[in-house]
Motif scaffolding. Structure first.
Motif, mmCIF file in Angstrom:
data_model
loop_
_atom_site.group_PDB
_atom_site.id
_atom_site.type_symbol
_atom_site.label_atom_id
_atom_site.label_comp_id
_atom_site.label_asym_id
_atom_site.label_seq_id
_atom_site.Cartn_x
_atom_site.Cartn_y
_atom_site.Cartn_z
ATOM 1 N N GLY A 285 11.040 18.722 1.619
ATOM 2 C CA GLY A 285 10.331 18.538 2.884
ATOM 3 C C GLY A 285 10.848 19.453 3.958
ATOM 4 N N LEU A 286 12.189 19.576 4.051
ATOM 5 C CA LEU A 286 12.806 20.478 5.025
ATOM 6 C C LEU A 286 12.352 21.915 4.805
ATOM 7 C CD1 LEU A 286 14.970 21.326 7.125
ATOM 8 C CD2 LEU A 286 16.627 21.331 5.238
ATOM 9 N N VAL A 287 12.364 22.351 3.550
ATOM 10 C CA VAL A 287 11.989 23.737 3.235
ATOM 11 C C VAL A 287 10.545 24.011 3.616
ATOM 12 C CG1 VAL A 287 11.593 25.370 1.355
ATOM 13 C CG2 VAL A 287 13.699 24.033 1.411
ATOM 14 N N PHE A 288 9.640 23.107 3.282
ATOM 15 C CA PHE A 288 8.226 23.336 3.581
ATOM 16 C C PHE A 288 7.953 23.354 5.078
ATOM 17 C CE2 PHE A 288 7.291 22.343 -0.900
ATOM 18 C CZ PHE A 288 6.291 23.269 -1.142
ATOM 19 N N VAL A 289 8.615 22.475 5.832
ATOM 20 C CA VAL A 289 8.419 22.483 7.290
ATOM 21 C C VAL A 289 8.959 23.787 7.883
ATOM 22 C CG1 VAL A 289 9.082 21.396 9.468
ATOM 23 C CG2 VAL A 289 8.409 19.973 7.538
ATOM 24 N N LEU A 290 10.127 24.215 7.425
ATOM 25 C CA LEU A 290 10.706 25.446 7.956
ATOM 26 C C LEU A 290 9.877 26.670 7.569
ATOM 27 C CD1 LEU A 290 14.567 24.961 7.572
ATOM 28 C CD2 LEU A 290 13.129 24.639 9.576
ATOM 29 N N VAL A 291 9.253 26.635 6.393
ATOM 30 C CA VAL A 291 8.361 27.736 6.006
ATOM 31 C C VAL A 291 7.181 27.822 6.979
ATOM 32 C CG1 VAL A 291 6.658 28.456 4.285
ATOM 33 C CG2 VAL A 291 8.974 27.860 3.569
ATOM 34 N N GLY A 292 6.591 26.668 7.292
ATOM 35 C CA GLY A 292 5.472 26.655 8.242
ATOM 36 C C GLY A 292 5.881 27.174 9.607
ATOM 37 N N LEU A 293 7.064 26.789 10.073
ATOM 38 C CA LEU A 293 7.533 27.245 11.380
ATOM 39 C C LEU A 293 7.936 28.717 11.349
ATOM 40 C CD1 LEU A 293 9.659 24.162 12.529
ATOM 41 C CD2 LEU A 293 7.300 24.729 13.091
ATOM 42 N N ALA A 294 8.487 29.166 10.207
ATOM 43 C CA ALA A 294 8.864 30.582 10.087
ATOM 44 C C ALA A 294 7.642 31.482 10.207
ATOM 45 C CB ALA A 294 9.569 30.822 8.747
ATOM 46 N N PHE A 295 6.502 31.025 9.706
ATOM 47 C CA PHE A 295 5.266 31.805 9.865
ATOM 48 C C PHE A 295 4.919 31.948 11.340
ATOM 49 C CE2 PHE A 295 0.750 31.952 10.651
ATOM 50 C CZ PHE A 295 0.308 32.958 9.823
ATOM 51 N N LYS A 296 5.074 30.885 12.095
ATOM 52 C CA LYS A 296 4.674 30.915 13.504
ATOM 53 C C LYS A 296 5.543 31.832 14.339
ATOM 54 C CE LYS A 296 1.483 27.932 12.596
ATOM 55 N NZ LYS A 296 0.067 28.383 12.495
ATOM 56 N N ILE A 297 6.811 32.024 13.921
ATOM 57 C CA ILE A 297 7.676 32.925 14.683
ATOM 58 C C ILE A 297 7.771 34.309 14.040
ATOM 59 C CG2 ILE A 297 9.074 31.075 15.694
ATOM 60 C CD1 ILE A 297 11.209 31.672 13.582
ATOM 61 N N MET B 93 1.387 24.034 4.397
ATOM 62 C CA MET B 93 2.762 23.877 3.925
ATOM 63 C C MET B 93 3.562 22.982 4.869
ATOM 64 S SD MET B 93 3.791 27.697 2.583
ATOM 65 C CE MET B 93 3.083 28.366 1.082
ATOM 66 N N LEU B 94 3.397 23.222 6.168
ATOM 67 C CA LEU B 94 4.120 22.415 7.151
ATOM 68 C C LEU B 94 3.717 20.953 7.048
ATOM 69 C CD1 LEU B 94 4.956 23.408 10.769
ATOM 70 C CD2 LEU B 94 3.959 21.180 10.347
ATOM 71 N N LEU B 95 2.431 20.702 6.902
ATOM 72 C CA LEU B 95 1.945 19.331 6.819
ATOM 73 C C LEU B 95 2.445 18.650 5.547
ATOM 74 C CD1 LEU B 95 0.211 17.385 8.441
ATOM 75 C CD2 LEU B 95 -1.782 18.139 7.154
ATOM 76 N N TYR B 96 2.495 19.401 4.451
ATOM 77 C CA TYR B 96 3.012 18.845 3.204
ATOM 78 C C TYR B 96 4.493 18.494 3.358
ATOM 79 C CZ TYR B 96 4.330 18.422 -1.709
ATOM 80 O OH TYR B 96 4.807 17.963 -2.906
ATOM 81 N N GLY B 97 5.254 19.391 3.995
ATOM 82 C CA GLY B 97 6.661 19.108 4.238
ATOM 83 C C GLY B 97 6.850 17.892 5.127
ATOM 84 N N ALA B 98 6.016 17.765 6.154
ATOM 85 C CA ALA B 98 6.101 16.603 7.053
ATOM 86 C C ALA B 98 5.796 15.310 6.301
ATOM 87 C CB ALA B 98 5.137 16.787 8.219
ATOM 88 N N SER B 99 4.828 15.364 5.399
ATOM 89 C CA SER B 99 4.492 14.163 4.625
ATOM 90 C C SER B 99 5.648 13.775 3.697
ATOM 91 C CB SER B 99 3.212 14.400 3.819
ATOM 92 O OG SER B 99 3.412 15.363 2.797
ATOM 93 N N LEU B 100 6.351 14.762 3.142
ATOM 94 C CA LEU B 100 7.520 14.464 2.310
ATOM 95 C C LEU B 100 8.628 13.817 3.142
ATOM 96 C CD1 LEU B 100 7.837 17.650 0.037
ATOM 97 C CD2 LEU B 100 7.223 15.343 -0.684
ATOM 98 N N LEU B 101 8.864 14.353 4.334
ATOM 99 C CA LEU B 101 9.883 13.768 5.205
ATOM 100 C C LEU B 101 9.523 12.329 5.583
ATOM 101 C CD1 LEU B 101 10.755 16.727 7.633
ATOM 102 C CD2 LEU B 101 12.084 15.888 5.694
ATOM 103 N N TYR B 102 8.247 12.097 5.838
ATOM 104 C CA TYR B 102 7.805 10.739 6.164
ATOM 105 C C TYR B 102 7.993 9.807 4.965
ATOM 106 C CZ TYR B 102 4.659 6.826 6.950
ATOM 107 O OH TYR B 102 4.132 5.573 7.060
ATOM 108 N N GLY B 103 7.646 10.313 3.787
ATOM 109 C CA GLY B 103 7.787 9.494 2.590
ATOM 110 C C GLY B 103 9.231 9.136 2.291
ATOM 111 N N ILE B 104 10.152 10.063 2.559
ATOM 112 C CA ILE B 104 11.567 9.823 2.274
ATOM 113 C C ILE B 104 12.215 8.940 3.335
ATOM 114 C CG2 ILE B 104 13.819 10.932 2.010
ATOM 115 C CD1 ILE B 104 11.963 11.387 -0.358
#
Length: 489
Positions: free
Chosen positions: A211-223, A173-184
């Motif tokens: 992209g923001l939501v997916f990256v934050l979801v990935g980080l929320a899992f880690k914390i 999920m985090l990687l998908y969000g990062a790819s969206l941020l890169y694309g935008i």
């Protein structure tokens, strides 16, 4: 390329070279037990050496970027890296006797801890989405293995498998969000992303929000923020207790640091959007952490829900989106590490007839059989509950006050109510230790566990004193200014 080029990454190089050296030492040592104990002590030495390098102004520039801006070293990274290295070294210290007793003190474990810590330091210094992902995965891959390090134990294997499956999902999920941020935005660097997001109309771009939501979801899992916390109770309970102590400390600090820099460096222009997500994660974590722990009978599962609640409290400071809030997060994480490591040192000391005891009811009457252990654990429980004037109270104070100043009154009120509710299960542990009928005594506390307990209790108790609390607050405030020099954004 001169030597100055490598100074910002010198602590990371020390850990990487140390891990590779220990790997060779272990591979060529015939006695496995001797190799494991030697590697553990050498790993602690490597962690201390990296911490000393970070603390030396002559070796660490004030603020510098490396590798085309992908890696940053400044006051914030130094504060957090020292905290991570202390947490990792103390957790490794707790491991030596416990793993030796279980006959699983192999040289691979300290190597994996060093590699995981290396990933954490990279996460703290990440100033680019690719660097973020590399550090995160280096940490995660090592943590998956050590969660299942006790291979003959079904619970440990189950913990490792659950952590791996859910961790892989969150990383995707985090990687998908990062790819969206890169694309935008057309870039992976935080500064370039921040400049692109400032453009007119970008705040409402649906791709950017996704992209923001997916990256934050990935980080929320880690914390372990709710609702992405589902792995935490099972992994905390199933993993060997020293591993759980490691999980509860250093990785949480690294993930929180990553979340701080990502939101405040890459996306300051759309702060209202990510603030909504952070506020939701904070409220959900505080509430679930307060209520779900009430019915727990296993002390490691209780600590798992406790950690979820404390992550929610720390996120209150981030939601404020000001320099004081950032400093509050840093102060809270420092206090949280001390409280958690001390508590797990006490849990490691719960042994009877050579077997580890994890049931809370087994603490009955501990004050009558081991007053020293009961007093230290009670002190740490009071601090976790946020009872003044202990450190836990001041941690909440510095996290909630910036939210109040930012006008987030409902968030602060919910935090206070959740803290009051959560105090019940901490006070219940104290009641069992001091007022219930005494059970059979535990085995004597080992020196290493006692050292960690003593250091944690000293910090928790002494934080109310101005010269202790003031130093930490000043250091955290100076580190926070790196991200938000102008105060509120």
């Amino acid at each position: 390329m001169d030597a100055a080029f490598y100074l910002p990454v010198l602590p990371e190089l020390i850990l990487a070279i140390g891990a590779m050296t220990l790997l060779m030492v272990g591979a060529f040592t015939r006695d496995e037990r001797a190799a494991g104990r030697t590697a553990a002590w050498l790993a602690i030495g490597v962690l201390i050496a990296a911490g000393v390098v970070i603390a030396m102004p002559t070796l660490q520039p004030a603020a510098v970027t490396a590798f085309d801006g992908a890696f940053v070293s400044d006051g914030l990274t130094r504060f957090l890296k020292v905290l991570i290295l202390i947490a990792a070294a103390l957790a490794l210290l707790l491991t030596i006797d416990e793993f030796a007793r279980a006959k699983i003190l192999l040289f691979e474990y300290p190597v994996l801890v060093l590699l995981a810590t290396l990933g954490m330091l990279m996460m703290v210094s990440a100033n680019d989405l690719i660097a973020l992902y590399l550090g995160l995965e280096l940490q995660s891959l090592a943590l998956y293995v050590i969660a299942a390090f006790k291979r003959d134990d079904v619970r440990s294997s189950e913990a490792g498998l659950k952590y791996f499956v859910l961790g892989a999902l969150s990383s995707g999920m985090l990687l998908y969000g990062a790819s969206l941020l890169y694309g935008i935005t057309g870039s992976t660097g935080y500064e370039a992303i921040a400049n692109a997001v400032k453009a007119d109309g970008m705040g409402g771009n649906i791709g950017l929000i996704f992209g923001l939501v997916f990256v934050l979801v990935g980080l929320a899992f880690k914390i372990s923020a709710v609702p992405f916390h589902m792995w935490t109770p099972d992994v905390y309970e199933g993993a060997p207790t020293p591993v759980t102590a490691f999980f509860a400390g250093a990785p949480k600090v690294a993930a929180m640091a990553l979340l701080l820099r990502f939101t405040q460096s890459a996306l300051p222009a759309i702060a209202p959007q990510w603030q909504q997500i952070v506020i939701f994660l904070s409220i959900a974590s505080m509430v679930l952490g307060a209520f779900a722990a009430i019915g727990q009978t296993n002390i490691k599962r209780l600590m798992a829900y406790s950690s979820i609640g404390h992550v929610g409290f720390a996120l209150v400071g981030l939601a404020a989106n000001n320099a004081e809030g950032t400093a509050g997060v840093l102060i809270y994480m420092a206090i949280y590490v001390a409280m958690t490591l001390g508590s797990f040192a006490c849990i490691l000391s719960m042994r009877r007839n050579g077997e580890a005891v994890e049931d809370i009811s087994e603490l009955a009457g501990l004050a009558k059989t081991d007053l020293r252990l009961a007093a230290i654990l009670a002190l740490l429980m009071f601090s976790l509950a946020g009872i003044p004037p202990l450190a836990g109270f001041w941690g909440k104070w510095y996290a909630f006050l910036p939210a109040i100043k930012a006008g987030l009154y409902p968030l602060a009120i919910i935090g206070v109510v959740a803290s009051v509710i959560g105090a019940f299960y901490y006070l219940r542990v104290i009641k069992i230790m001091f007022f219930d009928e005494a059970a059979a005594p535990f085995e004597p506390v080992e020196a290493k566990a006692l050292a960690v307990m003593g250091l944690s209790a000293l910090f928790v108790a002494a934080f109310a004193l101005p010269f202790i609390g003031g130093s930490l607050v000043d250091a955290a405030t100076a580190a926070a200014v790196v991200l938000m020099p102008g105060g509120v954004r």
